[in-house]
Design a protein around this motif. Structure first.
Motif, PDB file in Angstrom:
ATOM      1  N   GLU A   1      11.400 114.735  29.641  1.00 23.76           N
ATOM      2  CA  GLU A   1      12.709 114.351  30.143  1.00 23.76           C
ATOM      3  C   GLU A   1      13.775 115.180  29.438  1.00 23.76           C
TER       4      GLU A   1
ATOM      5  N   GLU B   1      16.261 114.498  27.385  1.00 24.94           N
ATOM      6  CA  GLU B   1      16.627 113.291  26.640  1.00 24.94           C
ATOM      7  C   GLU B   1      18.086 113.242  26.183  1.00 24.94           C
TER       8      GLU B   1
ATOM      9  N   LEU C   1      12.077 120.466  35.409  1.00 29.47           N
ATOM     10  CA  LEU C   1      12.614 120.162  34.084  1.00 29.47           C
ATOM     11  C   LEU C   1      12.700 121.430  33.237  1.00 29.47           C
TER      12      LEU C   1
ATOM     13  N   ARG D   1      18.936 105.604  33.904  1.00 34.10           N
ATOM     14  CA  ARG D   1      18.647 106.769  34.755  1.00 34.10           C
ATOM     15  C   ARG D   1      17.944 106.393  36.056  1.00 34.10           C
TER      16      ARG D   1
ATOM     17  N   SER E   1      18.153 112.496  36.811  1.00 39.17           N
ATOM     18  CA  SER E   1      17.470 113.356  35.853  1.00 39.17           C
ATOM     19  C   SER E   1      16.911 114.560  36.587  1.00 39.17           C
TER      20      SER E   1
ATOM     21  N   HIS F   1      14.006 115.652  35.992  1.00 37.86           N
ATOM     22  CA  HIS F   1      12.566 115.417  36.150  1.00 37.86           C
ATOM     23  C   HIS F   1      12.302 114.734  37.487  1.00 37.86           C
TER      24      HIS F   1
ATOM     25  N   SER G   1      10.161 112.512  38.454  1.00 33.47           N
ATOM     26  CA  SER G   1       9.691 111.139  38.321  1.00 33.47           C
ATOM     27  C   SER G   1       8.521 110.894  39.270  1.00 33.47           C
TER      28      SER G   1
END
Length: 416
Positions: A170, A172, A204, A253, A323, A325, A327
């Protein structure tokens, strides 16, 4: 917010000052005050190479997808390198729950008894360290904590610091507002010590690079379907009028407030909404009324089998992620024949990965409601259309993470 504003505008000065002081006393300390700590090291004379995973917890009840992925990469590297394996649990835990570790180890053909699990028992833990110890960190604070340990290892054995392996799943720093915590999370991405980054998804990694962070070496892998779900993905049951949302209200998020507002708008504007069930899976929460007799019904965290059964029969999915990413939930939903609504973010656009995914740039409630109405109409026109649009993608590829052989070879060469 309104209560605070009323105090600021209308209360006497002494009351405002008392309120500010009381709030300061009751506020939680910065996260770094809780999570950051030093290690004391002691010499371990063994010449055998060892890989140590440092992770907050491996307890089964806390093991969402990222934890399982981290454990699987750790075990894959152990399998390929033949290194000794050790896990340092960074949180204070007393139950020593190693059920997840033992189950996953057996799936990799490893003897669970050969994997040491060391719970944290002191504010400054003492850790035996070998000359050929390598460390794999799970998040920003375990990364920063290990900096001092790796420097001490280098001094103890009179050698340059070995690279830290950093599993980056992630971005972060974005978990926190601009603050000391935000800056420390960024620091973990800009380490002055050698670091090899392992990135969960090309999206990412691209975002990480665009923010001008750097690591000495990069290894990138793409999300893939869990082995626990794989046996169910070809069982194409009939879909029913059910909307599955990824509901984690406490995780900012995952944008639960937008999901709720979008559903309220959909229930208000689409007469067909009365015919649909709305299920929230993720973390438990109270059922939430949406108006017109509709509600979000929470089922909390499901077992993998129960989750698979729900994916098989659900027609529409709604899962947001603020985000870069991707997911896992929207990818899992789409590959189980679910018409899936998610969001784009910076360079991320999941609609390019599967025909069942709609990726919204506009996540205001009206846009979410319109996407839900479109998905409902598509279901009524072709109830099995989600299954029919399922395609083979890299997400479905079985087998090991493709980067592991390269990384395992690099680690063995490093210690040769």
């Amino acid at each position: 917010m309104q209560f605070r504003e009323q105090i600021k505008r209308h209360a006497p000065r002494f009351a405002v000052e008392a309120f500010i002081k009381a709030r300061a006393r009751l506020s939680a300390p910065p996260l770094e005050d809780i999570k950051l700590h030093d290690y004391r090291i002691s010499a371990d004379p063994s010449a055998d190479a060892r890989l140590t995973l440092v992770i907050p917890s491996v307890a089964s009840q806390r093991a969402f997808g990222g934890v399982t992925t981290g454990i699987d990469i750790f075990l894959s590297l152990g399998q390929r390198t033949g290194f000794d394996l050790r896990i340092l649990a960074d949180d204070f835990e007393t139950d020593g729950d190693r059920d997840l570790i033992d189950r996953r180890a057996r799936q990799f053909g490893l003897d669970p008894a050969g994997i040491a699990l060391v719970p944290r028992s002191a504010q400054t833990p003492e850790v035996p360290v070998r000359r050929n110890d390598l460390f794999l960190s799970y998040n920003w604070w375990t990364t920063l904590n290990l900096n001092q340990l790796i420097e001490a290892q280098a001094a103890l054995y009179g050698r340059p610091p070995l690279p830290l392996l950093y599993l980056i799943q992630e971005y972060e720093p974005a978990f926190y507002p601009f603050s000391s915590t935000h800056m420390l999370a960024r620091l973990a991405f800009d380490s002055p010590w050698p670091a090899w980054g392992i990135f969960n998804s090309s999206e990412l990694f691209t975002y990480f690079t665009a923010q001008k962070h750097r690591v000495d070496r990069s290894y990138v892998f793409e999300p893939r379907l869990s082995d626990s779900l794989r046996p169910f993905v070809t069982q194409r049951d009939d879909k029913k009028r059910q909307i599955l949302i990824y509901g984690r209200p406490a995780i900012a998020r995952n944008c639960f407030s937008l999901i709720e507002k979008g559903l309220v708008e959909w229930v208000k504007t689409d007469p067909a909404a009365r015919d649909w069930a709305i299920i929230s899976a993720g973390t438990p929460h109270d059922d939430i009324p949406l108006g017109n007799g509709q509600a979000i019904r929470s089922v909390g965290k499901l077992s993998m089998e129960d989750y698979a059964r729900m994916l098989q029969t659900t027609a529409i999915g709604l899962s947001l992620m603020s985000s870069p990413h991707p997911s896992y939930p929207p990818l899992e939903m789409a590959h189980f024949g679910i018409r899936t609504i998610t969001n784009s973010f910076a360079n991320k656009d999941l609609s390019a990965t599967h025909p069942n995914i709609v990726s919204l740039a506009d996540v205001r409630p009206k846009a979410i409601a319109e996407a839900l109405a479109d998905a409902c109409r598509a279901y009524e026109a072709d109830p099995r259309g989600g299954w029919d649009r399922c395609i083979e993608t890299p997400f479905l590829q079985p087998g090991p993470f493709h980067f592991v052989d390269q990384l395992a070879g690099d680690l063995k060469a490093l210690l040769a």
